[in-house]
Enzyme design. Structure first.
Site, PDB file in Angstrom:
ATOM      1  N   LYS A 182       0.467  -0.935   0.414  1.00 58.16           N
ATOM      2  CA  LYS A 182      -0.014   0.056  -0.394  1.00 58.16           C
ATOM      3  C   LYS A 182       0.293   1.577  -0.610  1.00 58.16           C
ATOM      4  O   LYS A 182       1.015   2.302  -0.885  1.00 58.16           O
ATOM      5  CB  LYS A 182      -1.558   0.296   1.349  1.00 58.16           C
ATOM      6  CG  LYS A 182      -2.069  -0.635   0.931  1.00 58.16           C
ATOM      7  CD  LYS A 182      -3.028  -0.927   3.116  1.00 58.16           C
ATOM      8  CE  LYS A 182      -4.038  -2.299   2.369  1.00 58.16           C
ATOM      9  NZ  LYS A 182      -4.836  -2.478   3.067  1.00 58.16           N
ATOM     10  N   LYS A 220      -5.847 -10.175  -5.056  1.00 54.98           N
ATOM     11  CA  LYS A 220      -6.770 -10.800  -3.633  1.00 54.98           C
ATOM     12  C   LYS A 220      -8.431  -9.782  -3.834  1.00 54.98           C
ATOM     13  O   LYS A 220      -8.595  -8.916  -4.903  1.00 54.98           O
ATOM     14  CB  LYS A 220      -6.161 -11.014  -2.954  1.00 54.98           C
ATOM     15  CG  LYS A 220      -6.155  -9.443  -2.052  1.00 54.98           C
ATOM     16  CD  LYS A 220      -6.192  -9.131  -0.486  1.00 54.98           C
ATOM     17  CE  LYS A 220      -6.144  -8.483   0.231  1.00 54.98           C
ATOM     18  NZ  LYS A 220      -6.539  -8.050   2.013  1.00 54.98           N
ATOM     19  N   LYS A 264     -13.134  -5.590  -1.582  1.00 55.16           N
ATOM     20  CA  LYS A 264     -14.429  -4.244  -1.290  1.00 55.16           C
ATOM     21  C   LYS A 264     -14.321  -3.122  -2.203  1.00 55.16           C
ATOM     22  O   LYS A 264     -15.111  -2.754  -2.221  1.00 55.16           O
ATOM     23  CB  LYS A 264     -14.764  -4.259  -0.424  1.00 55.16           C
ATOM     24  CG  LYS A 264     -13.871  -4.324   0.808  1.00 55.16           C
ATOM     25  CD  LYS A 264     -15.169  -3.643   2.166  1.00 55.16           C
ATOM     26  CE  LYS A 264     -14.227  -3.902   3.995  1.00 55.16           C
ATOM     27  NZ  LYS A 264     -13.376  -4.828   3.606  1.00 55.16           N
TER      28      LYS A 264
END
Length: 218
Positions: free
Chosen positions: A77, A159, A162
């Site tokens: 990230k 992966k 959401k």
């Protein structure tokens, strides 16, 4: 079993914080609709228990920076924010997760393989804390399902998450929406239907999803 809505963890992501109360209610409803029985399990909101944040601070003080820098999710990230704007909460996220686990003398934690590294850090923190302050916490063990990680329908190298709704199947998606997402899913070259993670990652992902939901072995 204990189930909680991780609203403190959610603060690490960008989003309209005014929507938080509604999102918390929606997630609690989803837990109940999915069959979670409050008479047999404990369901709560993370921020309603101040001890989560309090213990996280104490554990921060026994966790070396080097161990946090090794966390793969943070590195991934942070790489997307080269200007250094990634928030400190993402860096200490695994310590708060350790506090979530340790507070309840947790013996087993159901995780996907993307969280195994975080749980290993929690186990390390338990050992370090117990060595320094006395035997207070239980060292938790991971519990993995047969499908340890679901990949995104639109990108089998990432992966399912959401934050990428096009590649994610949600519990409250209508059947027609699920069908549309699956029909649009990325596939691999060739006509063979094989579960082969290296050669056919997209097909393997679809087979894993179908196997897990149907109970039929691949």
């Amino acid at each position: 079993c204990s189930f909680f809505i991780a609203d403190l963890h959610s603060l690490t992501t960008d989003g309209d914080q005014k929507e938080r109360p509604a999102l918390i209610r929606d997630l609690a409803t989803s837990f109940l609709v999915a069959g979670l029985d409050p008479k047999r399990s404990t369901l709560f909101v993370q921020s309603e228990v101040p001890a989560h944040a309090e213990l996280a601070w104490i554990l921060d003080c026994v966790t070396p920076l080097g161990e946090l820098r090794r966390m793969t999710q943070f590195k991934d990230k942070a790489a997307k924010e080269p200007d250094g704007s990634v928030n400190a909460g993402l860096f200490t996220y695994p310590v708060l997760m350790a506090a979530d686990v340790m507070l309840y003398d947790t013996q087993v934690v159901p995780v996907g393989d993307d969280q195994v590294q975080h749980l290993e850090l929690a186990r390390t923190i338990v050992r370090r804390f117990n060595s320094k302050y006395g035997n207070m916490f239980i060292e938790p063990q991971p519990l993995l399902t047969n499908v340890t990680r679901l990949m995104s329908l639109d990108d089998p190298t990432r992966k399912m998450e959401k934050t990428r709704p096009a590649g994610c199947l949600f519990l409250d998606d209508e059947p027609a929406v699920i069908r549309k997402k699956v029909m649009r899913a990325v596939t691999d070259s060739g006509n063979e239907i094989l579960a082969e993670i290296e050669g056919k990652p997209a097909m393997t992902n679809l087979l894993l999803i179908y196997s897990a939901l149907s109970g039929i072995a691949i």
